[in-house]
Motif scaffolding. Structure first.
Motif, PDB file in Angstrom:
ATOM      1  N   GLU A 231       0.834  -1.209   0.000  1.00 47.26           N
ATOM      2  CA  GLU A 231       0.000   0.000   0.000  1.00 47.26           C
ATOM      3  C   GLU A 231       0.864   1.252   0.000  1.00 47.26           C
ATOM      4  O   GLU A 231       0.609   2.201  -0.765  1.00 47.26           O
ATOM      5  CB  GLU A 231      -0.913  -0.005   1.218  1.00 47.26           C
ATOM      6  N   ARG A 232       1.890   1.265   0.820  1.00 48.48           N
ATOM      7  CA  ARG A 232       2.747   2.437   0.922  1.00 48.48           C
ATOM      8  C   ARG A 232       3.619   2.602  -0.315  1.00 48.48           C
ATOM      9  O   ARG A 232       3.701   3.696  -0.894  1.00 48.48           O
ATOM     10  CB  ARG A 232       3.623   2.328   2.170  1.00 48.48           C
ATOM     11  N   GLU A 233       4.281   1.510  -0.753  1.00 50.67           N
ATOM     12  CA  GLU A 233       5.224   1.640  -1.859  1.00 50.67           C
ATOM     13  C   GLU A 233       4.520   1.921  -3.186  1.00 50.67           C
ATOM     14  O   GLU A 233       5.021   2.692  -4.013  1.00 50.67           O
ATOM     15  CB  GLU A 233       6.074   0.380  -1.972  1.00 50.67           C
ATOM     16  N   HIS A 234       3.365   1.308  -3.403  1.00 51.98           N
ATOM     17  CA  HIS A 234       2.642   1.504  -4.654  1.00 51.98           C
ATOM     18  C   HIS A 234       1.683   2.690  -4.612  1.00 51.98           C
ATOM     19  O   HIS A 234       1.063   3.020  -5.628  1.00 51.98           O
ATOM     20  CB  HIS A 234       1.869   0.241  -5.015  1.00 51.98           C
ATOM     21  N   ARG A 235       1.541   3.286  -3.402  1.00 52.82           N
ATOM     22  CA  ARG A 235       0.634   4.421  -3.219  1.00 52.82           C
ATOM     23  C   ARG A 235      -0.763   4.085  -3.743  1.00 52.82           C
ATOM     24  O   ARG A 235      -1.392   4.862  -4.470  1.00 52.82           O
ATOM     25  CB  ARG A 235       1.178   5.676  -3.918  1.00 52.82           C
ATOM     26  N   CYS A 236      -1.230   2.920  -3.331  1.00 55.92           N
ATOM     27  CA  CYS A 236      -2.535   2.444  -3.774  1.00 55.92           C
ATOM     28  C   CYS A 236      -3.485   2.370  -2.591  1.00 55.92           C
ATOM     29  O   CYS A 236      -3.099   2.615  -1.444  1.00 55.92           O
ATOM     30  CB  CYS A 236      -2.400   1.070  -4.431  1.00 55.92           C
ATOM     31  N   THR A 237      -4.733   2.053  -2.844  1.00 55.55           N
ATOM     32  CA  THR A 237      -5.685   1.871  -1.758  1.00 55.55           C
ATOM     33  C   THR A 237      -5.388   0.559  -1.039  1.00 55.55           C
ATOM     34  O   THR A 237      -4.707  -0.333  -1.570  1.00 55.55           O
ATOM     35  CB  THR A 237      -7.117   1.825  -2.280  1.00 55.55           C
ATOM     36  N   ARG A 238      -5.914   0.420   0.169  1.00 57.12           N
ATOM     37  CA  ARG A 238      -5.686  -0.820   0.908  1.00 57.12           C
ATOM     38  C   ARG A 238      -6.352  -1.998   0.209  1.00 57.12           C
ATOM     39  O   ARG A 238      -5.803  -3.102   0.193  1.00 57.12           O
ATOM     40  CB  ARG A 238      -6.206  -0.670   2.345  1.00 57.12           C
ATOM     41  N   ALA A 239      -7.516  -1.767  -0.377  1.00 57.95           N
ATOM     42  CA  ALA A 239      -8.187  -2.845  -1.114  1.00 57.95           C
ATOM     43  C   ALA A 239      -7.323  -3.303  -2.288  1.00 57.95           C
ATOM     44  O   ALA A 239      -7.230  -4.507  -2.577  1.00 57.95           O
ATOM     45  CB  ALA A 239      -9.551  -2.388  -1.602  1.00 57.95           C
ATOM     46  N   GLU A 240      -6.691  -2.370  -2.954  1.00 56.41           N
ATOM     47  CA  GLU A 240      -5.805  -2.731  -4.065  1.00 56.41           C
ATOM     48  C   GLU A 240      -4.585  -3.496  -3.562  1.00 56.41           C
ATOM     49  O   GLU A 240      -4.099  -4.432  -4.228  1.00 56.41           O
ATOM     50  CB  GLU A 240      -5.373  -1.483  -4.822  1.00 56.41           C
ATOM     51  N   ALA A 241      -4.087  -3.109  -2.400  1.00 59.17           N
ATOM     52  CA  ALA A 241      -2.947  -3.812  -1.817  1.00 59.17           C
ATOM     53  C   ALA A 241      -3.323  -5.243  -1.443  1.00 59.17           C
ATOM     54  O   ALA A 241      -2.550  -6.183  -1.661  1.00 59.17           O
ATOM     55  CB  ALA A 241      -2.420  -3.058  -0.608  1.00 59.17           C
ATOM     56  N   VAL A 242      -4.508  -5.417  -0.874  1.00 61.21           N
ATOM     57  CA  VAL A 242      -4.983  -6.767  -0.544  1.00 61.21           C
ATOM     58  C   VAL A 242      -5.066  -7.618  -1.810  1.00 61.21           C
ATOM     59  O   VAL A 242      -4.658  -8.781  -1.820  1.00 61.21           O
ATOM     60  CB  VAL A 242      -6.349  -6.700   0.163  1.00 61.21           C
ATOM     61  N   HIS A 243      -5.590  -7.036  -2.875  1.00 54.44           N
ATOM     62  CA  HIS A 243      -5.687  -7.754  -4.151  1.00 54.44           C
ATOM     63  C   HIS A 243      -4.299  -8.145  -4.650  1.00 54.44           C
ATOM     64  O   HIS A 243      -4.092  -9.282  -5.128  1.00 54.44           O
ATOM     65  CB  HIS A 243      -6.393  -6.878  -5.186  1.00 54.44           C
ATOM     66  N   ALA A 244      -3.330  -7.238  -4.537  1.00 56.45           N
ATOM     67  CA  ALA A 244      -1.968  -7.523  -5.008  1.00 56.45           C
ATOM     68  C   ALA A 244      -1.321  -8.640  -4.193  1.00 56.45           C
ATOM     69  O   ALA A 244      -0.652  -9.521  -4.750  1.00 56.45           O
ATOM     70  CB  ALA A 244      -1.122  -6.253  -4.948  1.00 56.45           C
ATOM     71  N   VAL A 245      -1.517  -8.623  -2.881  1.00 55.98           N
ATOM     72  CA  VAL A 245      -0.912  -9.655  -2.038  1.00 55.98           C
ATOM     73  C   VAL A 245      -1.604 -10.999  -2.262  1.00 55.98           C
ATOM     74  O   VAL A 245      -0.958 -12.051  -2.244  1.00 55.98           O
ATOM     75  CB  VAL A 245      -0.964  -9.234  -0.551  1.00 55.98           C
ATOM     76  N   THR A 246      -2.906 -10.966  -2.488  1.00 53.50           N
ATOM     77  CA  THR A 246      -3.618 -12.202  -2.811  1.00 53.50           C
ATOM     78  C   THR A 246      -3.070 -12.808  -4.098  1.00 53.50           C
ATOM     79  O   THR A 246      -2.922 -14.037  -4.222  1.00 53.50           O
ATOM     80  CB  THR A 246      -5.122 -11.941  -2.951  1.00 53.50           C
ATOM     81  N   ALA A 247      -2.741 -11.964  -5.064  1.00 53.98           N
ATOM     82  CA  ALA A 247      -2.144 -12.451  -6.317  1.00 53.98           C
ATOM     83  C   ALA A 247      -0.766 -13.057  -6.059  1.00 53.98           C
ATOM     84  O   ALA A 247      -0.399 -14.079  -6.658  1.00 53.98           O
ATOM     85  CB  ALA A 247      -2.050 -11.312  -7.328  1.00 53.98           C
ATOM     86  N   MET A 248       0.031 -12.426  -5.184  1.00 55.09           N
ATOM     87  CA  MET A 248       1.326 -13.003  -4.808  1.00 55.09           C
ATOM     88  C   MET A 248       1.128 -14.397  -4.216  1.00 55.09           C
ATOM     89  O   MET A 248       1.860 -15.345  -4.546  1.00 55.09           O
ATOM     90  CB  MET A 248       2.025 -12.126  -3.767  1.00 55.09           C
ATOM     91  N   LEU A 249       0.158 -14.513  -3.323  1.00 55.76           N
ATOM     92  CA  LEU A 249      -0.132 -15.796  -2.695  1.00 55.76           C
ATOM     93  C   LEU A 249      -0.470 -16.845  -3.754  1.00 55.76           C
ATOM     94  O   LEU A 249       0.044 -17.970  -3.717  1.00 55.76           O
ATOM     95  CB  LEU A 249      -1.284 -15.645  -1.702  1.00 55.76           C
ATOM     96  N   GLN A 250      -1.307 -16.468  -4.704  1.00 54.84           N
ATOM     97  CA  GLN A 250      -1.712 -17.419  -5.730  1.00 54.84           C
ATOM     98  C   GLN A 250      -0.520 -17.862  -6.571  1.00 54.84           C
ATOM     99  O   GLN A 250      -0.444 -19.034  -6.989  1.00 54.84           O
ATOM    100  CB  GLN A 250      -2.784 -16.804  -6.632  1.00 54.84           C
ATOM    101  N   GLU A 251       0.414 -16.969  -6.816  1.00 60.55           N
ATOM    102  CA  GLU A 251       1.612 -17.357  -7.569  1.00 60.55           C
ATOM    103  C   GLU A 251       2.392 -18.440  -6.836  1.00 60.55           C
ATOM    104  O   GLU A 251       2.898 -19.389  -7.455  1.00 60.55           O
ATOM    105  CB  GLU A 251       2.500 -16.131  -7.792  1.00 60.55           C
TER     106      GLU A 251
END
Length: 318
Positions: A231-251
């Motif tokens: 969230e901090r590094e990408h300057r995105c919303t928390r919901a977007e950060a959750v989506h990004a981390v969920t994608a990392m998990l799926q990888e």
């Protein structure tokens, strides 16, 4: 927070011996003067029954005590200054190094007792590896304290380096071998397919924990969580950060499943004998249980749902 619904291809299994083992486990915690009430309210022992569903007897007792230590040490450094944290780290790191003769604190004596049982019957090679992993974990915990006291918010890459160690997974996977009463040979550990399975499990469990704990940690000013770091590094919303981390998990889950199909050929190529091959497949079954346990417990424990607060290791309790 509403529990995340994730589609993980791993089945949670329960350990029917867990209920019978709990009174003795709680008695050992009380014997060493450790807090119990909130630990039980947060259903912390439940994760052990799903993580190692095959453990029985002394192995299950050790598994419960080991995970209790991980939960307790996880909060031992909350609010500490760097000098105080370093002093605590130095006290604990002496124990895997073999210096247990001058320990009087109940917390450290509990750790020494666990370490002694973990090493029982295991080779020098195993003990050296497990001791080295403890040093790496304690160093990572100290790094987290330094970051907090210095007001430093880690980058994604910095956090990756810290989290692999501070998430305790190398310690947990060392313990898996001990509870199974076997040691996988170096040729298995060196196999790329096995390393992928190992690392994917470590990252899968770490990211699951981060996905379910970020609200708690954000409220406490704790920056060491992948959701908050993204969230901090990408300057995105928390919901977007959750989506990004969920994608990392799926990888990582996808990498796990792919490596699992490649493992038999890798064991053939390395000429792994049948007994070690059977042990390797049993270990991979435990990796599957680990990921199922992490998901099942994280989404249901009051530790993360906000129903109760954790009693710090530095506080007294019954």
């Amino acid at each position: 927070m509403a529990p995340l619904e994730l589609d993980l291809p791993f089945t949670a299994r329960s350990n029917p011996a867990l209920t019978r083992a709990l009174p003795g486990h709680v008695g050992r915690l009380r014997h060493f003067g450790l807090p119990v009430d909130v630990y039980l309210e947060q259903k912390c022992p439940d994760i052990v029954g799903t993580w190692w569903p095959q453990a029985r007897g002394g192995e299950l007792d050790l598994a419960l005590d080991f995970f209790a230590w991980l939960f307790l040490i996880d909060d031992a450094f909350d609010g500490l200054g760097t000098p105080e944290a370093e002093k605590l780290i130095r006290q604990y790191e002496r124990i895997p190094g073999g210096d247990t003769g001058t320990i009087h604190d109940g917390r450290a004596r509990f750790f020494a007792d666990i370490w002694s049982r973990q090493c029982d019957g295991m080779s020098q090679r195993y003990r050296q590896r497990a001791s080295r992993n403890w040093s790496l974990v304690l160093d990572a915990l100290l790094t987290e304290v330094v970051n907090i006291n210095d007001g430093h918010f880690p980058t994604i890459e910095e956090y990756r380096r810290i989290r692999y160690r501070s998430g305790y997974m190398p310690l947990v996977l060392d313990m898996t071998e001990r509870l199974r009463r076997f040691e996988l040979p170096d040729r298995v550990h060196a196999s790329p397919a096995f390393r992928t399975l190992y690392d994917a499990t470590a990252w899968g469990a770490n990211l699951l924990d981060d996905l379910f704990s970020y609200e708690k940690e954000a409220a406490q000013g704790e920056p060491h969580n992948m959701v908050l770091v993204v969230e901090r590094e990408h300057r995105c919303t928390r919901a977007e950060a959750v989506h990004a981390v969920t994608a990392m998990l799926q990888e990582h889950i996808t990498a796990f499943l792919t490596a699992e199909t490649e493992l038999p050929a890798a064991l053939d190529a390395a000429r792994i004998p049948q007994p070690d091959r059977a042990n390797t497949h049993a270990f991979v079954g435990d990796l599957r249980s680990s990921l199922a346990a992490a998901y099942t417990w994280c989404r249901s424990s009051p530790r993360y749902t906000g129903e109760t607060e954790w009693l710090s290791f530095r506080q007294s309790g019954s």
